[in-house]
Design an enzyme around this catalytic site. Structure first.
Site, PDB file in Angstrom:
ATOM      1  N   LYS A 174      34.631  -5.682  11.588  1.00 29.18           N
ATOM      2  CA  LYS A 174      36.026  -5.602  11.135  1.00 29.18           C
ATOM      3  C   LYS A 174      36.086  -5.544   9.607  1.00 29.18           C
ATOM      4  O   LYS A 174      36.849  -4.771   9.037  1.00 29.18           O
ATOM      5  CB  LYS A 174      36.772  -6.840  11.647  1.00 29.18           C
ATOM      6  CG  LYS A 174      38.000  -7.234  10.884  1.00 29.18           C
ATOM      7  CD  LYS A 174      38.592  -8.508  11.464  1.00 29.18           C
ATOM      8  CE  LYS A 174      39.521  -9.260  10.556  1.00 29.18           C
ATOM      9  NZ  LYS A 174      38.963  -9.806   9.330  1.00 29.18           N
ATOM     10  N   ASN A 175      35.250  -6.366   8.946  1.00 28.41           N
ATOM     11  CA  ASN A 175      35.356  -6.480   7.494  1.00 28.41           C
ATOM     12  C   ASN A 175      34.626  -5.380   6.734  1.00 28.41           C
ATOM     13  O   ASN A 175      34.582  -5.400   5.503  1.00 28.41           O
ATOM     14  CB  ASN A 175      34.905  -7.873   7.042  1.00 28.41           C
ATOM     15  CG  ASN A 175      35.886  -8.939   7.527  1.00 28.41           C
ATOM     16  OD1 ASN A 175      37.003  -8.609   7.943  1.00 28.41           O
ATOM     17  ND2 ASN A 175      35.478 -10.191   7.483  1.00 28.41           N
ATOM     18  N   ASP A 228      32.967 -17.748   8.002  1.00 26.75           N
ATOM     19  CA  ASP A 228      33.530 -17.296   9.290  1.00 26.75           C
ATOM     20  C   ASP A 228      32.652 -17.695  10.485  1.00 26.75           C
ATOM     21  O   ASP A 228      33.088 -17.584  11.627  1.00 26.75           O
ATOM     22  CB  ASP A 228      33.717 -15.780   9.275  1.00 26.75           C
ATOM     23  CG  ASP A 228      34.567 -15.340   8.113  1.00 26.75           C
ATOM     24  OD1 ASP A 228      35.787 -15.392   8.228  1.00 26.75           O
ATOM     25  OD2 ASP A 228      33.996 -14.986   7.061  1.00 26.75           O
ATOM     26  N   ARG A 232      45.358  -8.162   4.929  1.00 23.36           N
ATOM     27  CA  ARG A 232      45.035  -8.244   3.496  1.00 23.36           C
ATOM     28  C   ARG A 232      44.464  -6.926   2.959  1.00 23.36           C
ATOM     29  O   ARG A 232      44.272  -6.766   1.762  1.00 23.36           O
ATOM     30  CB  ARG A 232      43.997  -9.355   3.254  1.00 23.36           C
ATOM     31  CG  ARG A 232      44.556 -10.729   3.437  1.00 23.36           C
ATOM     32  CD  ARG A 232      43.549 -11.782   3.100  1.00 23.36           C
ATOM     33  NE  ARG A 232      43.215 -11.832   1.687  1.00 23.36           N
ATOM     34  CZ  ARG A 232      44.005 -12.310   0.747  1.00 23.36           C
ATOM     35  NH1 ARG A 232      45.193 -12.781   1.052  1.00 23.36           N
ATOM     36  NH2 ARG A 232      43.609 -12.322  -0.508  1.00 23.36           N
ATOM     37  N   VAL A 264      33.962 -22.208   0.705  1.00 22.93           N
ATOM     38  CA  VAL A 264      34.595 -20.902   0.426  1.00 22.93           C
ATOM     39  C   VAL A 264      36.121 -20.995   0.478  1.00 22.93           C
ATOM     40  O   VAL A 264      36.814 -20.506  -0.416  1.00 22.93           O
ATOM     41  CB  VAL A 264      34.080 -19.820   1.398  1.00 22.93           C
ATOM     42  CG1 VAL A 264      34.734 -18.470   1.102  1.00 22.93           C
ATOM     43  CG2 VAL A 264      32.556 -19.704   1.302  1.00 22.93           C
ATOM     44  N   CYS A 273      44.764 -14.421   7.538  1.00 20.28           N
ATOM     45  CA  CYS A 273      44.768 -15.787   8.081  1.00 20.28           C
ATOM     46  C   CYS A 273      45.182 -16.807   7.027  1.00 20.28           C
ATOM     47  O   CYS A 273      44.813 -16.698   5.864  1.00 20.28           O
ATOM     48  CB  CYS A 273      43.384 -16.116   8.616  1.00 20.28           C
ATOM     49  SG  CYS A 273      42.962 -15.112  10.031  1.00 20.28           S
TER      50      CYS A 273
HETATM   51  C1  EPZ Z   1      36.890 -11.605   3.174  1.00 21.08           C
HETATM   52  O1  EPZ Z   1      38.135 -12.122   2.733  1.00 21.08           O
HETATM   53  C2  EPZ Z   1      36.987 -11.541   4.673  1.00 21.08           C
HETATM   54  N1  EPZ Z   1      38.130 -10.704   5.013  1.00 21.08           N
HETATM   55  C3  EPZ Z   1      37.146 -12.935   5.248  1.00 21.08           C
HETATM   56  O2  EPZ Z   1      37.144 -12.837   6.656  1.00 21.08           O
HETATM   57  C4  EPZ Z   1      35.963 -13.794   4.811  1.00 21.08           C
HETATM   58  O3  EPZ Z   1      36.168 -15.107   5.257  1.00 21.08           O
HETATM   59  C5  EPZ Z   1      35.850 -13.777   3.281  1.00 21.08           C
HETATM   60  O4  EPZ Z   1      35.787 -12.413   2.799  1.00 21.08           O
HETATM   61  C6  EPZ Z   1      34.625 -14.518   2.799  1.00 21.08           C
HETATM   62  O5  EPZ Z   1      33.458 -13.966   3.354  1.00 21.08           O
HETATM   63  C7  EPZ Z   1      38.005  -9.385   4.971  1.00 21.08           C
HETATM   64  O6  EPZ Z   1      36.956  -8.836   4.627  1.00 21.08           O
HETATM   65  C8  EPZ Z   1      39.193  -8.599   5.379  1.00 21.08           C
HETATM   66  P1  EPZ Z   1      37.285 -13.611  -0.773  1.00 21.08           P
HETATM   67  P2  EPZ Z   1      38.552 -12.022   1.204  1.00 21.08           P
HETATM   68  O7  EPZ Z   1      38.060 -12.809  -1.764  1.00 21.08           O
HETATM   69  O8  EPZ Z   1      37.940 -10.817   0.623  1.00 21.08           O
HETATM   70  C9  EPZ Z   1      39.230 -16.917  -3.653  1.00 21.08           C
HETATM   71  C10 EPZ Z   1      38.019 -13.073   8.809  1.00 21.08           C
HETATM   72  O9  EPZ Z   1      38.374 -13.992   9.600  1.00 21.08           O
HETATM   73  N2  EPZ Z   1      39.910 -15.810  -4.366  1.00 21.08           N
HETATM   74  O10 EPZ Z   1      35.813 -13.501  -0.774  1.00 21.08           O
HETATM   75  O11 EPZ Z   1      40.025 -12.192   1.139  1.00 21.08           O
HETATM   76  C11 EPZ Z   1      39.803 -17.122  -2.253  1.00 21.08           C
HETATM   77  O12 EPZ Z   1      40.995 -17.879  -2.281  1.00 21.08           O
HETATM   78  C12 EPZ Z   1      38.356 -13.196   7.343  1.00 21.08           C
HETATM   79  O13 EPZ Z   1      37.446 -12.044   9.178  1.00 21.08           O
HETATM   80  C13 EPZ Z   1      40.652 -16.077  -5.487  1.00 21.08           C
HETATM   81  O14 EPZ Z   1      40.769 -17.241  -5.928  1.00 21.08           O
HETATM   82  O15 EPZ Z   1      37.838 -13.338   0.675  1.00 21.08           O
HETATM   83  C14 EPZ Z   1      38.663 -17.786  -1.528  1.00 21.08           C
HETATM   84  O16 EPZ Z   1      38.683 -19.170  -1.790  1.00 21.08           O
HETATM   85  C15 EPZ Z   1      38.982 -14.501   6.997  1.00 21.08           C
HETATM   86  N3  EPZ Z   1      41.306 -15.032  -6.109  1.00 21.08           N
HETATM   87  C16 EPZ Z   1      37.432 -17.167  -2.182  1.00 21.08           C
HETATM   88  O17 EPZ Z   1      37.874 -16.588  -3.404  1.00 21.08           O
HETATM   89  C17 EPZ Z   1      41.207 -13.740  -5.656  1.00 21.08           C
HETATM   90  O18 EPZ Z   1      41.821 -12.845  -6.262  1.00 21.08           O
HETATM   91  C18 EPZ Z   1      36.752 -16.106  -1.342  1.00 21.08           C
HETATM   92  O19 EPZ Z   1      37.699 -15.126  -0.964  1.00 21.08           O
HETATM   93  C19 EPZ Z   1      40.422 -13.485  -4.509  1.00 21.08           C
HETATM   94  C20 EPZ Z   1      39.783 -14.535  -3.878  1.00 21.08           C
END
Ligand code: EPZ
Length: 443
Positions: free
Chosen positions: A29-30, A318, A103, A340, A127
């Site tokens: 999916k991702n 995840d 997202r 995370v 989510c």
């Molecule tokens: C991706 O989300 C995945 N989603 C998530 O899967 C996954 O849990 C996550 O990466 C970590 O591996 C998709 O790929 C669609 P991040 P993403 O930006 O990209 C902070 C699932 O169930 N952050 O790596 O949104 C954030 O709050 C989902 O399949 C900022 O502070 O995750 C988090 O604490 C859930 N500012 C951390 O970074 C920003 O601008 C990691 O988020 C962006 C992120």
């Protein structure tokens, strides 16, 4: 996908039966959703294979079509053909209909700026597992020369009157989405971009492989620096998406929690190694074959473990939720430190109601550097097991938490009603069919 009536959005589960049998898992999916966005970069035709039938694919297809792009999804073969010769700016009111759906729309920013000079991004969904800000995304776009206007109520308007130019960017945290944002925006920017502090998840590497097929020049250093040399144009691609390692781990955890035996066709070892190490420590057995990975509970006691979630190559956040259900059946005290997301243990409350013994802590119960230290987030969990679980009425809170509740219901004695089950369609293709194939008692 239209909204499901609440009374039909329920799965009744008769638990206590081991899951036994074979299922097939398709592409991640991702990765798939981002690969579909990448197709926007080329005035040509792209073909993505191994695509699962999940709601995120529909949301991205809808948003592409609103921009005049032709998208042909064949659910049976798992092939998606995208023709982005023609791209146009949709009416803001049409884009707003997709507000809150996913997202992924924020990743349309770079490709749309290159193709149209502007983008309107609907309010994001996804989510509720923490604040999930997009400050890194917007900062990256600004550094590359975009003007970001956040004044709009239902979305963000972004323009690039002078095009995008390469830049030096550092991410304060290796965010998956912000890394993808930078790459998708920088591939056609003028000049070189250096992204330090990048995420290097396998799905990002697969996205880079797609972009390389399209004509991009991108290199990845071991110190998490990604260098992108902007090119003038890209062409369409043909690519087979890598397997969904989150779905594989979810079924593997379900096999463990139900004392079952599941062969996951399509599962591949390299991106599962960290999970497989923990699976083995917990006492789960697995066998890697050319066709997939066979996971089973060998009988006897499972063992408690201590683990910390982290960015790749660490233990994925995840994977945490489904495995925690299996840990309720392990002997002793397991400790899980989530580094995370600040709020990813909400799903444990229904598990406690079902009979699990789980205590949440605001302290960091682990040694990894953690952004949530000295904040007020319950981001560590201690799980004492084994505890029998009893069937319950459960409301699905989010995608991974929801699947974990489903696993708990399957492992529990008695009947459970899992409400809001359609949320799981966002990320688990045909999970009802797969559960039936594994002999689960569901209707
Ligand atoms: C991706 O989300 C995945 N989603 C998530 O899967 C996954 O849990 C996550 O990466 C970590 O591996 C998709 O790929 C669609 P991040 P993403 O930006 O990209 C902070 C699932 O169930 N952050 O790596 O949104 C954030 O709050 C989902 O399949 C900022 O502070 O995750 C988090 O604490 C859930 N500012 C951390 O970074 C920003 O601008 C990691 O988020 C962006 C992120």
């Amino acid at each position: 996908m239209s909204a499901v009536e609440p009374e039909k959005d329920v799965l009744h589960v008769v638990g206590g039966r081991p899951l036994n049998g074979t299922i097939k898992v398709r592409g991640a999916k991702n990765l798939v959703s981002k690969a579909m966005v990448a197709a926007l970069l080329a005035p040509g035709r792209s073909v993505l294979k191994n695509v699962p039938e999940i709601r995120d694919v529909q949301v991205v297809s809808d948003l592409l079509r609103l921009h005049g792009v032709s998208v042909d999804v064949n659910g049976d073969t798992g092939e998606v053909a995208i023709d982005a010769h023609h791209v146009e700016m949709p009416a803001v009111s049409d884009v707003e209909t997709l507000s809150g759906a996913s997202r992924i729309p924020i990743l349309f920013s770079g490709p749309l700026l290159h193709r149209l000079g502007e983008a309107f991004i609907p309010s994001l969904g996804g989510c509720r597992i923490g604040d999930r800000p997009i400050d890194f995304h917007l900062e990256t776009l600004r550094k590359l020369g975009a003007d970001v206007d956040k004044e709009h109520e239902d979305g963000i308007h972004i323009t690039a009157p002078h095009g995008l130019q390469g830049a030096k960017i550092h991410l304060p945290y290796p965010s998956v989405g912000a890394t993808e944002q930078t790459i998708l925006a920088a591939v056609l920017a003028e000049g070189k971009t250096e992204l330090s502090g990048a995420a290097v998840e396998p799905e990002i590497m697969d996205l880079i492989a797609i972009l390389q097929k399209m004509g991009a020049v991108i290199s990845v250093d071991v110190d998490r620096t990604i260098r992108i040399e902007g090119v003038r144009e890209l062409k369409g691609y043909t690519h087979t998406a890598l397997t969904d390692r989150i779905e594989v781990a979810s079924w593997a955890s379900a096999a463990l929690a139900t004392r079952g035996d599941v062969f996951v066709k399509g599962a591949t070892q390299p991106e599962m190694m960290t999970f497989l190490n923990i699976y083995r420590k917990v006492g789960g057995e697995f066998d890697v074959t050319d066709e997939g990975i066979h996971f089973w509970h060998p009988g006897g006691d499972l063992h408690a473990v201590a683990l910390e979630t982290d960015v790749h190559p660490g233990f994925m956040t995840d994977w945490q939720q489904p495995l925690v259900v299996a840990l309720t059946q392990a002997k002793g005290l397991s400790i899980v430190h989530e580094t995370v997301y600040e709020n990813r243990f909400g799903f444990t409350k229904p598990l406690v109601d079902m009979g699990a013994t789980i205590q949440l802590y605001k302290e960091c119960l682990g040694s990894l550097p953690c952004r949530f230290k000295q904040h007020n987030f319950e981001h560590s969990a201690v799980i004492f097991g084994p505890t029998p679980l009893a069937g319950q009425d459960i409301d699905v809170p989010d995608l991974r938490g929801g699947f974990s509740h489903l696993i708990a219901a399957l492992a529990a004695q008695g009947e459970s009603s899992v409400h809001g089950i359609s949320l799981i369609d966002r990320g688990y293709a045909d999970f009802r069919g797969k559960l039936a194939a594994l002999g689960a008692g569901i209707d």
